[in-house]
Design a protein around this motif. Structure first.
Motif, PDB file in Angstrom:
ATOM      1  N   HIS A 273       5.752   0.244 -14.361  1.00  0.00           N
ATOM      2  CA  HIS A 273       5.975   0.268 -15.881  1.00  0.00           C
ATOM      3  C   HIS A 273       7.386   0.700 -15.599  1.00  0.00           C
ATOM      4  O   HIS A 273       8.731   0.871 -16.530  1.00  0.00           O
ATOM      5  CB  HIS A 273       4.738   0.343 -16.644  1.00  0.00           C
ATOM      6  N   LEU A 274       7.670   2.544 -15.130  1.00  0.00           N
ATOM      7  CA  LEU A 274       8.738   2.351 -15.544  1.00  0.00           C
ATOM      8  C   LEU A 274      10.123   1.428 -14.434  1.00  0.00           C
ATOM      9  O   LEU A 274      11.219   1.847 -14.992  1.00  0.00           O
ATOM     10  CB  LEU A 274       8.670   4.298 -14.666  1.00  0.00           C
ATOM     11  N   VAL A 275      10.138   1.467 -13.168  1.00  0.00           N
ATOM     12  CA  VAL A 275      10.662   0.422 -12.340  1.00  0.00           C
ATOM     13  C   VAL A 275      10.985  -0.976 -12.810  1.00  0.00           C
ATOM     14  O   VAL A 275      12.091  -1.476 -12.904  1.00  0.00           O
ATOM     15  CB  VAL A 275      10.106   0.723 -11.297  1.00  0.00           C
ATOM     16  N   GLY A 276       9.670  -1.539 -13.482  1.00  0.00           N
ATOM     17  CA  GLY A 276      10.150  -2.784 -14.263  1.00  0.00           C
ATOM     18  C   GLY A 276       9.900  -3.161 -13.524  1.00  0.00           C
ATOM     19  O   GLY A 276      10.798  -4.684 -13.171  1.00  0.00           O
ATOM     20  N   ASP A 277       8.896  -3.312 -12.217  1.00  0.00           N
ATOM     21  CA  ASP A 277       7.870  -4.024 -10.835  1.00  0.00           C
ATOM     22  C   ASP A 277       7.221  -4.273 -10.757  1.00  0.00           C
ATOM     23  O   ASP A 277       6.032  -2.980 -10.871  1.00  0.00           O
ATOM     24  CB  ASP A 277       9.324  -3.572  -9.501  1.00  0.00           C
ATOM     25  N   ASP A 278       6.911  -5.474 -11.626  1.00  0.00           N
ATOM     26  CA  ASP A 278       4.812  -5.117 -11.569  1.00  0.00           C
ATOM     27  C   ASP A 278       4.084  -4.817 -10.251  1.00  0.00           C
ATOM     28  O   ASP A 278       2.610  -5.051  -9.994  1.00  0.00           O
ATOM     29  CB  ASP A 278       4.929  -6.998 -12.324  1.00  0.00           C
ATOM     30  N   ARG A 279       5.043  -5.869  -9.088  1.00  0.00           N
ATOM     31  CA  ARG A 279       4.283  -5.911  -7.724  1.00  0.00           C
ATOM     32  C   ARG A 279       4.445  -4.271  -7.404  1.00  0.00           C
ATOM     33  O   ARG A 279       2.946  -4.136  -6.289  1.00  0.00           O
ATOM     34  CB  ARG A 279       5.868  -5.743  -7.081  1.00  0.00           C
ATOM     35  N   LEU A 280       4.827  -2.875  -7.828  1.00  0.00           N
ATOM     36  CA  LEU A 280       4.482  -1.761  -7.949  1.00  0.00           C
ATOM     37  C   LEU A 280       2.763  -1.366  -7.718  1.00  0.00           C
ATOM     38  O   LEU A 280       2.086   0.027  -7.435  1.00  0.00           O
ATOM     39  CB  LEU A 280       5.520  -0.561  -8.041  1.00  0.00           C
ATOM     40  N   THR A 281       2.515  -2.403  -8.838  1.00  0.00           N
ATOM     41  CA  THR A 281       0.749  -2.003  -9.095  1.00  0.00           C
ATOM     42  C   THR A 281      -0.071  -1.901  -7.847  1.00  0.00           C
ATOM     43  O   THR A 281      -1.268  -1.385  -7.720  1.00  0.00           O
ATOM     44  CB  THR A 281       0.688  -3.021  -9.925  1.00  0.00           C
ATOM     45  N   GLN A 282       0.469  -2.503  -6.945  1.00  0.00           N
ATOM     46  CA  GLN A 282      -0.777  -2.980  -5.283  1.00  0.00           C
ATOM     47  C   GLN A 282       0.341  -2.402  -4.193  1.00  0.00           C
ATOM     48  O   GLN A 282       0.754  -3.204  -3.565  1.00  0.00           O
ATOM     49  CB  GLN A 282      -0.248  -4.515  -5.133  1.00  0.00           C
ATOM     50  N   PRO A 283       0.216  -0.715  -3.889  1.00  0.00           N
ATOM     51  CA  PRO A 283       0.352  -0.448  -2.781  1.00  0.00           C
ATOM     52  C   PRO A 283      -0.463  -0.799  -1.476  1.00  0.00           C
ATOM     53  O   PRO A 283      -1.408  -1.236  -2.409  1.00  0.00           O
ATOM     54  CB  PRO A 283       0.655   1.017  -3.094  1.00  0.00           C
ATOM     55  N   ASP A 284       0.238  -1.080  -0.012  1.00  0.00           N
ATOM     56  CA  ASP A 284      -0.519  -1.287   0.819  1.00  0.00           C
ATOM     57  C   ASP A 284      -1.232   0.054   1.218  1.00  0.00           C
ATOM     58  O   ASP A 284      -2.229  -0.305   2.315  1.00  0.00           O
ATOM     59  CB  ASP A 284      -0.309  -1.904   1.319  1.00  0.00           C
TER      60      ASP A 284
END
Length: 344
Positions: A273-284
């Motif tokens: 949410h802070l960075v504005g990038d939904d991909r960051l909800t799924q770290p590997d």
């Protein structure tokens, strides 16, 4: 005269004190409870990644420390973090910060290299995995026992470098019946500390942002500090991202005992949410660390510590230094080591 010195803690201050005492007549023995050195300036490795999860780097804010790092100690693997530090407030808008161009150092092998190189240049003996439990004043010497009640020896002087609350606890358990002990403990215990929960989030892609880190300046956001380890040469393979997310005090205290899976999930969601990038909800892959005493919010009244030297007892660390930063702790350790020599 101090011929045998016990140093409790192998962090930046303890390592710098040992370095300052090199080539002197003082025999230095260091007791460190963990398996490594450099305290809260800590490094981990996972796969091909190297990352700092406590203090992130060494600032170029002290001429003596800068000279130590760039001239006196080996410089192989010493690297600059070139990208700037941005800032954000409660609204989460990340923008340029006032210290965006400050110089920041670490090592390709991690910030713990600082203490390792200081100790390597010293004559100190370092015992890892030893938790000092009690100090006993016996005449004009100190005796140290660890938490297994093993006698670790008698020393002419003791230097305590753990965080202030742990140092205060040591004094509370000390077999030292003296008014100065009570007064010292009260002064040290009054130093406030920030509790921090850290999350490390790895991704198989690299973020396209212009900053190395972003800091929350009003302390009103759940995230206090967000840093990109891929900005440190040698830390993260090309094309990958590894984010260090340090949560602010309120969130950290409220979630300190939460299950790790929930912790990293919520940290990842707030980061996205802070960075504005939904991909960051799924770290590997992820990692986490709890710091009960992450950073002092103030420093101790150094005048209150002065009487301790009359009893061959000294203190050093970020809570004793002019400011609670790694470079200041190193400077304080150097100065304290020199004072021990002068007092001998």
């Amino acid at each position: 005269m101090t011929s045998k010195l016990a140093v409790v803690g192998a962090g930046g201050a303890g390592a710098a004190a040992a370095y300052a005492l090199r080539d002197t007549a003082v025999d230095v023995t260091v007791f460190e409870k963990s398996r490594g050195v450099c305290g809260r300036a800590a490094t981990r490795r996972k796969g091909d990644c190297t990352y700092e999860y406590g203090a992130n780097y060494l600032k170029d804010d002290d001429e003596r420390v800068a000279t130590l790092v760039t001239e006196a100690l080996p410089t192989d693997g010493l690297v600059d973090v070139a990208e700037p530090i941005y800032a954000f407030e409660r609204d989460g808008d990340i923008g340029e910060g006032k210290d965006s161009d400050e110089r920041k150092w670490t090592y390709e092998a991690g910030i713990t290299q600082l203490a390792k190189r200081l100790f390597a240049a010293s004559d100190a003996t370092v015992h890892n995995g030893v938790r000092v439990e009690t100090l006993s004043r016996e005449g004009d010497r100190w005796r140290i026992h660890d938490d297994g009640n093993t006698d670790r020896g008698r020393f002419d002087a003791v230097l305590l470098t753990p965080p202030a609350p742990q140092t205060a606890d040591l004094l509370g358990e000390a077999a030292w019946d003296h008014d100065d002990c009570r007064d010292l403990r009260q002064a040290i215990a009054s130093v406030p500390y920030r509790t921090v929960v850290s999350g490390m989030l790895h991704y198989p892609f690299e973020l396209d942002v212009p900053w190395y880190a972003a800091v929350n300046t009003d302390k009103a956001h759940d995230i206090g500090w967000l840093a990109r380890e891929e900005c440190k040469p040698g830390h993260v393979p090309d094309g990958e991202s590894l984010l260090l997310v340090q949560m602010n005090e309120g969130w950290s205290v409220a979630n300190y005992d939460a299950h790790p899976d929930r912790l990293v999930t919520e940290i990842a969601e707030r980061t996205a949410h802070l960075v504005g990038d939904d991909r960051l909800t799924q770290p590997d892959w992820t990692d986490h660390q709890h710091w009960r005493y992450a950073q002092p919010e103030d420093t101790v009244d150094r005048d209150a510590l002065a009487p301790a030297a009359d009893h061959d007892l000294y203190f050093a660390g970020d809570w004793v230094a002019a400011q609670p930063r790694l470079h200041a702790a190193v400077r304080n350790g150097l100065e304290t080591g020199e004072r021990i020599v002068d007092d001998s």
